[in-house]
Design a protein around this motif. Structure first.
Motif, PDB file in Angstrom:
ATOM      1  N   PRO A  39     122.464  92.115 -40.321  1.00  0.00           N
ATOM      2  CA  PRO A  39     121.769  92.119 -39.024  1.00  0.00           C
ATOM      3  C   PRO A  39     120.408  92.807 -39.034  1.00  0.00           C
ATOM      4  O   PRO A  39     119.731  92.830 -38.014  1.00  0.00           O
ATOM      5  CB  PRO A  39     122.753  92.878 -38.118  1.00  0.00           C
ATOM      6  CG  PRO A  39     123.494  93.785 -39.031  1.00  0.00           C
ATOM      7  CD  PRO A  39     123.567  93.091 -40.351  1.00  0.00           C
ATOM      8  N   LEU A  40     120.004  93.355 -40.184  1.00  0.00           N
ATOM      9  CA  LEU A  40     118.780  94.157 -40.236  1.00  0.00           C
ATOM     10  C   LEU A  40     117.539  93.279 -40.392  1.00  0.00           C
ATOM     11  O   LEU A  40     117.538  92.289 -41.127  1.00  0.00           O
ATOM     12  CB  LEU A  40     118.841  95.157 -41.387  1.00  0.00           C
ATOM     13  CG  LEU A  40     119.992  96.173 -41.354  1.00  0.00           C
ATOM     14  CD1 LEU A  40     119.889  97.121 -42.552  1.00  0.00           C
ATOM     15  CD2 LEU A  40     119.970  96.952 -40.044  1.00  0.00           C
ATOM     16  N   GLU A  41     116.467  93.690 -39.721  1.00  0.00           N
ATOM     17  CA  GLU A  41     115.175  93.005 -39.855  1.00  0.00           C
ATOM     18  C   GLU A  41     114.568  93.267 -41.219  1.00  0.00           C
ATOM     19  O   GLU A  41     113.980  92.379 -41.842  1.00  0.00           O
ATOM     20  CB  GLU A  41     114.232  93.507 -38.759  1.00  0.00           C
ATOM     21  CG  GLU A  41     112.902  92.807 -38.695  1.00  0.00           C
ATOM     22  CD  GLU A  41     112.071  93.342 -37.544  1.00  0.00           C
ATOM     23  OE1 GLU A  41     111.188  94.178 -37.807  1.00  0.00           O
ATOM     24  OE2 GLU A  41     112.310  92.930 -36.400  1.00  0.00           O
ATOM     25  N   ARG A  42     114.709  94.505 -41.716  1.00  0.00           N
ATOM     26  CA  ARG A  42     114.255  94.897 -43.042  1.00  0.00           C
ATOM     27  C   ARG A  42     115.245  95.932 -43.579  1.00  0.00           C
ATOM     28  O   ARG A  42     115.941  96.592 -42.813  1.00  0.00           O
ATOM     29  CB  ARG A  42     112.849  95.509 -43.016  1.00  0.00           C
ATOM     30  CG  ARG A  42     111.773  94.630 -42.390  1.00  0.00           C
ATOM     31  CD  ARG A  42     110.380  95.213 -42.627  1.00  0.00           C
ATOM     32  NE  ARG A  42     109.994  95.116 -44.027  1.00  0.00           N
ATOM     33  CZ  ARG A  42     109.497  94.019 -44.589  1.00  0.00           C
ATOM     34  NH1 ARG A  42     109.328  92.928 -43.867  1.00  0.00           N
ATOM     35  NH2 ARG A  42     109.167  94.002 -45.871  1.00  0.00           N
ATOM     36  N   PHE A  43     115.282  96.074 -44.911  1.00  0.00           N
ATOM     37  CA  PHE A  43     116.093  97.137 -45.496  1.00  0.00           C
ATOM     38  C   PHE A  43     115.424  97.621 -46.779  1.00  0.00           C
ATOM     39  O   PHE A  43     114.558  96.942 -47.346  1.00  0.00           O
ATOM     40  CB  PHE A  43     117.536  96.686 -45.743  1.00  0.00           C
ATOM     41  CG  PHE A  43     117.697  95.470 -46.626  1.00  0.00           C
ATOM     42  CD1 PHE A  43     117.893  95.592 -48.002  1.00  0.00           C
ATOM     43  CD2 PHE A  43     117.673  94.182 -46.079  1.00  0.00           C
ATOM     44  CE1 PHE A  43     118.057  94.486 -48.812  1.00  0.00           C
ATOM     45  CE2 PHE A  43     117.832  93.060 -46.881  1.00  0.00           C
ATOM     46  CZ  PHE A  43     118.024  93.214 -48.258  1.00  0.00           C
TER      47      PHE A  43
END
Length: 336
Positions: A39-43
């Motif tokens: 679900p993350l936009e960036r990691f």
């Protein structure tokens, strides 16, 4: 423990989706760490490095990064893929990849150089302990799949491909994939192609961006009570120029088949300067982009022609007396 010295930036969340697609294709059980980033936009790049290393250790087969990258689709590269679809030549597309690749990985700049008619594209600033053969393979193969699958250039002719690690037992897999000489134990991971390749025209199979630009231009025209054909042409030229990072008045006038002086005279008759008109369009487009919660502030900044997110934030606050995040939060709250 990760130190600041070892920090290598972040990657676009779409790469997590790409890796999950690989697990699903081969009916492998994905690790919890991969599920956590979905679900993350960036990691963090460190997580990306660890995920690839874990998969490599599990499968233990050569050229695994090439297999992963082969599954890439525009949705896994986000706006970068659609911006490139507006380009007319391979040179334009590579420049857009250079300008916007930080949306995919922002840890180190993509380096482009030309020597003896050979163009080199590569990365060499990632801490050695945070790079590996598989991370380099994915990075290079993603660029290749970007050219082949997204831009529909299936017969791209490379000069050489370089990797930093020692050669595996079977190097033929790599030479068959790249259809070029592949060298290992090199200073940096990079691809090389002859300068003559850059003028190749692109076959446009997807008009997504052109349609988006048309909708944006029409939306802006609705805000002008007495829009003329010249207004429409100017706005479309500026919108396209922003996507291609070519929005200075000289480039816009050339796109409209006008002299700079004639364009300036037209704007003077409206009581505007080119810079004022540009900022009006940027402000209106910023608000339109902010309404789409799928777009990050970094993506919006680059779409508006800002090289840094901080510059966009300062400009937006000057236009509206709010930060972009405040404006978006207020809009989303009112839309409920």
């Amino acid at each position: 423990m990760q130190t600041q010295k070892d920090y290598a930036g972040s990657v676009y969340g779409g790469l997590g989706h790409l890796l999950l697609a690989f697990y699903n294709k081969y009916q492998l059980k994905p690790p919890q760490k991969l599920l956590d980033v979905q679900p993350l936009e960036r990691f963090d790049y460190v997580i990306w490095h660890d995920l690839l290393t874990t998969l490599e250790q599990q499968l233990q087969r050569p050229a695994l990064g090439l297999e992963i990258a082969a599954l890439v689709q525009p949705k896994y590269l986000g706006i970068l893929a659609y911006i490139a679809l507006s380009c007319e030549t391979l040179s334009d597309a590579l420049m857009r990849y250079h300008d916007y690749h930080r949306l995919i990985y922002d840890g180190t700049p993509l380096q482009i150089s030309i020597h003896n008619e050979i163009l080199s594209i590569g990365w060499d600033d990632i801490p050695f302990n945070l790079s590996s053969q598989i991370t380099d393979e994915v990075a290079i193969a993603l660029l290749m799949e970007f050219l082949k699958s997204i831009l529909d250039i299936h017969d791209i002719r490379l000069h050489e491909v370089h990797f930093k690690r020692s050669p595996p037992k079977n190097t033929m897999i790599y030479e068959q994939y790249f259809r070029a000489k592949v060298r290992f134990n090199q200073d940096k991971a990079q691809i090389q192609l002859t300068v003559s390749e850059l003028s190749r025209p692109l076959r446009q199979g997807d008009q997504t961006l052109q349609e988006l630009l048309k909708q944006q231009a029409e939306g802006l025209l609705e805000k002008l009570p007495h829009a003329t054909d010249m207004d429409q042409r100017l706005q479309q030229a500026i919108l396209a120029g922003l996507q291609k990072n070519m929005f200075q008045i000289e480039a816009i006038a050339r796109q409209m088949n006008l002299s700079v002086r004639k364009l300036q005279r037209y704007l003077q008759q409206q009581g505007k300067t080119y810079q004022q008109r540009m900022q009006e369009i940027r402000c209106m487009m910023a608000q339109q982009y902010l309404k789409d919660s799928r777009l990050s502030l970094q993506e919006i900044a680059l779409l508006l022609g800002y090289s840094e997110q901080s510059a966009f934030q300062r400009a937006f606050k000057h236009w509206t007396a709010q930060t972009p995040q405040q404006w978006r939060s207020n809009y989303l709250a009112s839309a409920k």
